[in-house]
Design an enzyme around this catalytic site. Sequence first.
Site: not given
Length: 327
Positions: A176, A76, A134, A132, A130, A15, A107
């Site tokens: 996510r 992706r 994360d 996110d 990202t 992303g 990730d």
Amino acid sequence: MESRIKTIGVLTSGGDAPGMNAAVRAVTRAAIANGMRVKAIFRGYKGLIEGEVQEFTTQDVSGIIQRGGTILKSARCEEFKTPEGRRQAYETLVREQIDALIVIGGDGTFTGARSLSQEYNVTVIGVPATIDNDLWGTDSTIGYDTALNTIMDCVDKLRDTGTSHERVFVVEVMGRDAGFLTLNAAIAGGVEAAIIPERATIAEQIDEALGQGRRKHKNSAIVLVQEHAVEGGAKAVAEMIEQEHPDYGTRVTILGHLQRGGSPTAYDRILASRFGCHAILALLDDQRSIMVGMQNDEIVYVPMAQAIKQKKDIQADRWNALHVLSI
Ligand code: F6P
């Protein structure tokens, strides 16, 4: 001592995140400043497999620090998850005489890079990007701050109409599997509640959401819902609220890919610039299979395996702050 790395490859994958361009610029310019050649790989691992490679000069990255998205494009790529896909990707690296690969992404990007490194002994350095946030081992990832500000702006706008019409707004936020964006946008937006995968049961969270807000003394409320915290997302939460309180005038807003766009904030541009420079310094330091990260404002090298596998803590004090402040 002269570096064994003469040519680097750089790609963006997964992303997109605001600030990826600033990272591409920094990697390119820092590499050239250190006597390396730079080969840009387009469309992430798909481009690596298909050989979409172009040599970059410092001019190729002019005027991009302020641009959202990624000039290298992103994808992706399912094929790269297969041994055959990675074999073809490795062949491109050999053909293009690329000695090290800098991957800018999250990730999934690092998981792919790690496999390539393990199977073909390729030197890979990860730059975390990202929305996110994360990835373990870095306080922030490129794009997270910009996305957070975008969500906060949207919440501010929804607050205007929500209070005018005395409605409950249920707003779906990306992330996510992680609740960082949702929880921190909730604090910044001063919302009544956040529903995140890391905390409590959904029924409790909804109950609390309305208990803290509308039912007590406010005539409107905003509830942020992390996209995967509840099956059905914000729509499902809104339906649950509506069933209990048909008079609340509940409305749903799904922020969606808006959250990935826009010009990066100063914070993200600086983070991307630092990460990009340090990715090259890491190569000069003979590092491999690491992610550059930032901890307490210091740049650190984190083993890629840890960055992917360990779970980053959502921080209890933030959760507590939201609850104390939302009454
Ligand atoms: O990882 C970034 C992210 O925006 C997530 O927050 C979200 O779940 C996912 O990507 C959406 O991916 P896509 O754009 O491929 O639908």
